[in-house]
Design an enzyme around this catalytic site. Structure first.
Site, PDB file in Angstrom:
ATOM      1  CB  ALA A   1      44.410  -2.424  29.718  1.00  5.11           C
TER       2      ALA A   1
ATOM      3  CD  GLU B   1      38.503   1.565  31.784  1.00  4.45           C
ATOM      4  OE1 GLU B   1      39.256   0.897  31.710  1.00  4.45           O
ATOM      5  OE2 GLU B   1      38.514   2.982  31.850  1.00  4.45           O
TER       6      GLU B   1
HETATM    7  N1  CAA Z   1      47.288  -7.813  32.145  1.00  4.09           N
HETATM    8  C1  CAA Z   1      48.324  -9.013  31.575  1.00  4.09           C
HETATM    9  N2  CAA Z   1      48.272  -9.918  32.470  1.00  4.09           N
HETATM   10  C2  CAA Z   1      47.508  -9.931  33.404  1.00  4.09           C
HETATM   11  C3  CAA Z   1      46.481  -9.186  33.863  1.00  4.09           C
HETATM   12  C4  CAA Z   1      46.463  -7.803  33.076  1.00  4.09           C
HETATM   13  N3  CAA Z   1      45.558  -7.032  33.313  1.00  4.09           N
HETATM   14  N4  CAA Z   1      45.730  -9.687  34.960  1.00  4.09           N
HETATM   15  C5  CAA Z   1      46.280 -10.866  34.839  1.00  4.09           C
HETATM   16  N5  CAA Z   1      47.212 -11.141  34.170  1.00  4.09           N
HETATM   17  C6  CAA Z   1      48.105 -12.212  34.166  1.00  4.09           C
HETATM   18  C7  CAA Z   1      49.045 -12.409  35.309  1.00  4.09           C
HETATM   19  O1  CAA Z   1      50.189 -11.704  34.951  1.00  4.09           O
HETATM   20  C8  CAA Z   1      49.223 -13.722  35.222  1.00  4.09           C
HETATM   21  O2  CAA Z   1      50.343 -14.296  34.423  1.00  4.09           O
HETATM   22  P1  CAA Z   1      51.473 -15.081  34.478  1.00  4.09           P
HETATM   23  O3  CAA Z   1      50.805 -16.476  35.030  1.00  4.09           O
HETATM   24  O4  CAA Z   1      52.309 -15.160  33.180  1.00  4.09           O
HETATM   25  O5  CAA Z   1      52.224 -14.639  35.844  1.00  4.09           O
HETATM   26  C9  CAA Z   1      47.962 -14.697  34.969  1.00  4.09           C
HETATM   27  O6  CAA Z   1      47.095 -13.454  34.266  1.00  4.09           O
HETATM   28  C10 CAA Z   1      47.072 -14.790  36.053  1.00  4.09           C
HETATM   29  O7  CAA Z   1      47.054 -13.653  37.045  1.00  4.09           O
HETATM   30  P2  CAA Z   1      47.624 -13.776  38.736  1.00  4.09           P
HETATM   31  O8  CAA Z   1      48.559 -15.114  38.689  1.00  4.09           O
HETATM   32  O9  CAA Z   1      47.753 -12.576  39.139  1.00  4.09           O
HETATM   33  O10 CAA Z   1      46.187 -14.482  39.275  1.00  4.09           O
HETATM   34  P3  CAA Z   1      45.520 -14.233  40.528  1.00  4.09           P
HETATM   35  O11 CAA Z   1      44.420 -15.083  40.856  1.00  4.09           O
HETATM   36  O12 CAA Z   1      46.528 -14.347  41.669  1.00  4.09           O
HETATM   37  O13 CAA Z   1      44.943 -12.705  40.775  1.00  4.09           O
HETATM   38  C11 CAA Z   1      43.768 -10.694  39.851  1.00  4.09           C
HETATM   39  C12 CAA Z   1      43.959 -12.461  39.814  1.00  4.09           C
HETATM   40  C13 CAA Z   1      43.499 -10.227  41.140  1.00  4.09           C
HETATM   41  C14 CAA Z   1      42.790 -10.774  39.019  1.00  4.09           C
HETATM   42  C15 CAA Z   1      45.459 -10.314  39.335  1.00  4.09           C
HETATM   43  O14 CAA Z   1      45.552 -10.993  38.266  1.00  4.09           O
HETATM   44  C16 CAA Z   1      45.066  -8.976  39.062  1.00  4.09           C
HETATM   45  O15 CAA Z   1      45.028  -7.872  39.933  1.00  4.09           O
HETATM   46  N6  CAA Z   1      45.258  -8.438  37.844  1.00  4.09           N
HETATM   47  C17 CAA Z   1      45.481  -7.081  37.309  1.00  4.09           C
HETATM   48  C18 CAA Z   1      44.065  -6.276  37.674  1.00  4.09           C
HETATM   49  C19 CAA Z   1      44.406  -4.997  37.169  1.00  4.09           C
HETATM   50  O16 CAA Z   1      45.067  -4.014  37.432  1.00  4.09           O
HETATM   51  N7  CAA Z   1      43.675  -4.431  36.336  1.00  4.09           N
HETATM   52  C20 CAA Z   1      43.609  -3.061  35.653  1.00  4.09           C
HETATM   53  C21 CAA Z   1      44.606  -3.048  34.475  1.00  4.09           C
HETATM   54  S1  CAA Z   1      45.136  -1.417  33.757  1.00  4.09           S
HETATM   55  C22 CAA Z   1      43.937  -0.993  32.866  1.00  4.09           C
HETATM   56  O17 CAA Z   1      42.832  -1.830  32.826  1.00  4.09           O
HETATM   57  C23 CAA Z   1      43.910   0.553  32.337  1.00  4.09           C
HETATM   58  C24 CAA Z   1      42.463   0.807  31.902  1.00  4.09           C
HETATM   59  O18 CAA Z   1      42.019   1.470  32.209  1.00  4.09           O
HETATM   60  C25 CAA Z   1      42.072   0.576  30.613  1.00  4.09           C
END
Ligand code: CAA
Length: 261
Positions: A69, A115
């Site tokens: 999300a 999901e």
């Molecule tokens: N939402 C919004 N933006 C996201 C995102 C997300 N879930 N995941 C990544 N991005 C964005 C980052 O903010 C970043 O944007 P900026 O360039 O503006 O900073 C861009 O995508 C690239 O991401 P990273 O710099 O973090 O890339 P990375 O290679 O260092 O890491 C990753 C990759 C491990 C996937 C990391 O991005 C990450 O941990 N993302 C979040 C994963 C997460 O927590 N997902 C759960 C979301 S909550 C949810 O899904 C609730 C539910 O039940 C539905």
């Protein structure tokens, strides 16, 4: 027109009776914004109305299927807003699509990405696939079915382990645990997913829809009721051309042609 394509969050390519939907928000690792959700569901509902489409394949890119999300969209919301909007309830329309959906997952499938895959009917993974429900690290819990569908797929022990720690699970572990139907090399994943989708789309539309409905019912019904439901659906197919064509083709030693159903 590449400038137009850059603004499209979901790319659609149709081959035969298969619609390939590619998440195209790579700058945010395909995070599921509300805009992306609406576009995906609208495109799928439009395709579902077309009798020439028999199966969907949903994919991301080689690095990421979907990082979940959209955290930036959610961060500023209050509890009242979340409840008033019934945030995420729109995804029920995605889950309710009747035509089979295959998720072809390479790279990260995190949170809502996992999901999304679980709302599909089949998950195929490339060997780079990584599944996780990391919401616990954000101070929340899964909200698009993770606590329910993951538990149904992999059982309580593994679901607890995954959701409480937020740890990553490899494609191999996901296959062993029953989340993923098959693992392919990343190079052949899409080809294999499209091949399976093509095969499904050549079967009878009604028998495919009813087989899917009966399997889905097994998640809801006690065994005795599920068996009655299955048997009645089985009986009802004997009023359909698909059964006549399928069985006649077997007797006549030819390939069944379900294209007129
Ligand atoms: N939402 C919004 N933006 C996201 C995102 C997300 N879930 N995941 C990544 N991005 C964005 C980052 O903010 C970043 O944007 P900026 O360039 O503006 O900073 C861009 O995508 C690239 O991401 P990273 O710099 O973090 O890339 P990375 O290679 O260092 O890491 C990753 C990759 C491990 C996937 C990391 O991005 C990450 O941990 N993302 C979040 C994963 C997460 O927590 N997902 C759960 C979301 S909550 C949810 O899904 C609730 C539910 O039940 C539905």
């Amino acid at each position: 027109d590449t400038s137009l394509e850059a603004n499209v969050l979901i790319k659609v390519e149709i081959t035969g009776k298969v619609a390939l939907l590619t998440l195209n928000r790579s700058q945010a690792l395909n995070a599921l914004s509300s805009e992306l959700m609406h576009e995906l569901i609208a495109k799928m509902q439009q395709l579902e109305a077309n009798p020439d489409i028999g199966c969907f394949v949903i994919t991301g890119n080689s690095r990421v299927f979907c990082a979940g999300a959209d955290i930036k969209e959610m961060q500023i919301k209050s509890c009242q807003q979340m409840i008033a909007e019934d945030y995420f309830s729109g995804w029920d329309q995605f889950a309710a699509i009747k035509i089979p959906k295959i998720a072809a997952v390479s790279g990260y499938a995190l949170g809502g990405g996992c999901e999304l895959a679980m709302m599909c009917d089949v998950i195929y993974a490339g060997d780079s696939a990584v599944f996780a429900q990391p919401e616990i690290n954000l101070g929340v819990i899964p909200g698009i079915g993770g606590t329910q569908r993951l538990t149904h797929s992999v059982g309580k022990a593994k679901a607890m382990d995954l959701i409480l720690t937020g740890r990553h699970m490899s494609a191999a572990e996901a296959e062993q645990g029953g989340l993923v139907a098959r693992v392919f090399s990343d190079e052949t994943l899409l080809e294999e997913a499209l091949f399976a989708a093509q095969s499904i789309s050549e079967k009878g539309r009604l028998s495919v829809a009813l087989a899917k409905e009966a399997i889905d019912a097994s998640m809801e019904l006690p065994l005795a009721q599920g068996l009655v439901f299955e048997r009645r659906v089985f009986h009802s197919l004997f009023s359909c051309r698909e059964q006549q064509e399928g069985m006649a083709a077997f007797i006549e030693k030819r390939r069944a042609d379900f294209s007129h159903d």
